[in-house]
Design a protein around this motif. Structure first.
Motif, PDB file in Angstrom:
ATOM      1  N   UNK A  46     107.662  48.618 -85.354  1.00  0.00           N
ATOM      2  CA  UNK A  46     107.878  47.267 -84.842  1.00  0.00           C
ATOM      3  C   UNK A  46     109.307  47.115 -84.334  1.00  0.00           C
ATOM      4  N   UNK A  47     110.266  47.645 -85.077  1.00  0.00           N
ATOM      5  CA  UNK A  47     111.662  47.559 -84.643  1.00  0.00           C
ATOM      6  C   UNK A  47     111.883  48.389 -83.378  1.00  0.00           C
ATOM      7  N   UNK A  48     111.333  49.600 -83.348  1.00  0.00           N
ATOM      8  CA  UNK A  48     111.508  50.461 -82.179  1.00  0.00           C
ATOM      9  C   UNK A  48     110.846  49.868 -80.931  1.00  0.00           C
ATOM     10  N   UNK A  49     109.614  49.337 -81.096  1.00  0.00           N
ATOM     11  CA  UNK A  49     108.868  48.825 -79.945  1.00  0.00           C
ATOM     12  C   UNK A  49     109.359  47.469 -79.457  1.00  0.00           C
ATOM     13  N   UNK A  50     109.716  46.563 -80.388  1.00  0.00           N
ATOM     14  CA  UNK A  50     110.013  45.178 -80.018  1.00  0.00           C
ATOM     15  C   UNK A  50     111.372  44.669 -80.487  1.00  0.00           C
ATOM     16  N   UNK A  51     112.038  45.387 -81.392  1.00  0.00           N
ATOM     17  CA  UNK A  51     113.339  44.950 -81.878  1.00  0.00           C
ATOM     18  C   UNK A  51     113.291  43.924 -82.995  1.00  0.00           C
ATOM     19  N   UNK A  52     112.125  43.710 -83.607  1.00  0.00           N
ATOM     20  CA  UNK A  52     111.991  42.750 -84.703  1.00  0.00           C
ATOM     21  C   UNK A  52     112.074  43.477 -86.042  1.00  0.00           C
ATOM     22  N   UNK A  53     112.721  42.830 -87.009  1.00  0.00           N
ATOM     23  CA  UNK A  53     112.830  43.389 -88.363  1.00  0.00           C
ATOM     24  C   UNK A  53     111.932  42.583 -89.298  1.00  0.00           C
ATOM     25  N   UNK A  81      93.495  41.557 -98.122  1.00  0.00           N
ATOM     26  CA  UNK A  81      94.193  40.357 -97.654  1.00  0.00           C
ATOM     27  C   UNK A  81      95.513  40.732 -96.992  1.00  0.00           C
ATOM     28  N   UNK A  82      95.838  40.037 -95.914  1.00  0.00           N
ATOM     29  CA  UNK A  82      97.084  40.242 -95.187  1.00  0.00           C
ATOM     30  C   UNK A  82      97.695  38.895 -94.829  1.00  0.00           C
ATOM     31  N   UNK A  83      99.015  38.915 -94.650  1.00  0.00           N
ATOM     32  CA  UNK A  83      99.715  37.748 -94.145  1.00  0.00           C
ATOM     33  C   UNK A  83     100.178  38.064 -92.725  1.00  0.00           C
ATOM     34  N   UNK A  84     100.021  37.099 -91.817  1.00  0.00           N
ATOM     35  CA  UNK A  84     100.498  37.256 -90.448  1.00  0.00           C
ATOM     36  C   UNK A  84     102.019  37.132 -90.479  1.00  0.00           C
ATOM     37  N   UNK A  85     102.719  38.183 -90.033  1.00  0.00           N
ATOM     38  CA  UNK A  85     104.177  38.200 -90.071  1.00  0.00           C
ATOM     39  C   UNK A  85     104.819  37.950 -88.707  1.00  0.00           C
ATOM     40  N   UNK A  86     104.172  38.394 -87.640  1.00  0.00           N
ATOM     41  CA  UNK A  86     104.749  38.249 -86.296  1.00  0.00           C
ATOM     42  C   UNK A  86     103.621  38.241 -85.285  1.00  0.00           C
TER      43      UNK A  86
END
Length: 101
Positions: A46-53, A81-86
Motif C-alpha cells: 500500500x505504501x509503495x503503490x499509493x504512499x499511504x501508511x 471479519x475485516x475493517x475498511x481502512x482505506x
C-alpha cells in the motif's frame, strides 16, 4: 472487472440503556452483499503503490458504492471479519483496503 467473491457489509444499530441503567450493545445486521474480487495485500505494498501508511491485509476491487466507508465492518464468505481502512476511488470501481478485525 471479474468479481468471483462477495463481502457482506454490516451495519450496527445504536446501543440502548434500559431502565436499570444497563447498556445493551447494538445489533449487527447485513446491510448488503457486495460482489468483489479479494486479493492478499500488505501495508508495504500500500505504501509503495499509493504512499499511504495503514495496516492492511487484503485489497478488494468492487464497483463504486457510497455505503462503503472507512471504519465499516465487512465479512467475507468464510466468515472472516475485516475493517475498511482505506478507499481509493477510480472512475468506475474502488480499491478497498481491509485489515483483519
Amino acid at each position: 472487472m471479474f468479481y468471483n467473491k462477495s463481502l457482506s457489509l454490516l451495519t450496527i444499530s445504536e446501543g440502548t440503556v434500559d431502565d436499570l441503567g444497563i447498556y445493551h450493545v447494538g445489533i449487527e445486521t447485513v446491510l448488503k452483499t457486495i460482489p468483489c474480487d479479494i486479493q492478499p495485500y500488505s501495508s508495504e505494498l500500500l505504501y509503495r503503490d499509493y504512499g499511504f501508511r495503514e495496516q492492511v491485509t487484503k485489497r478488494v476491487f468492487c464497483n463504486l458504492d457510497s455505503d462503503i466507508k472507512n471504519g465499516s465492518i465487512v465479512i467475507d464468505e468464510a466468515g472472516q471479519r475485516y475493517m475498511v481502512k482505506k478507499i481509493i476511488e477510480w472512475d468506475d470501481y474502488m480499491d478497498v483496503m481491509l485489515y483483519d478485525k
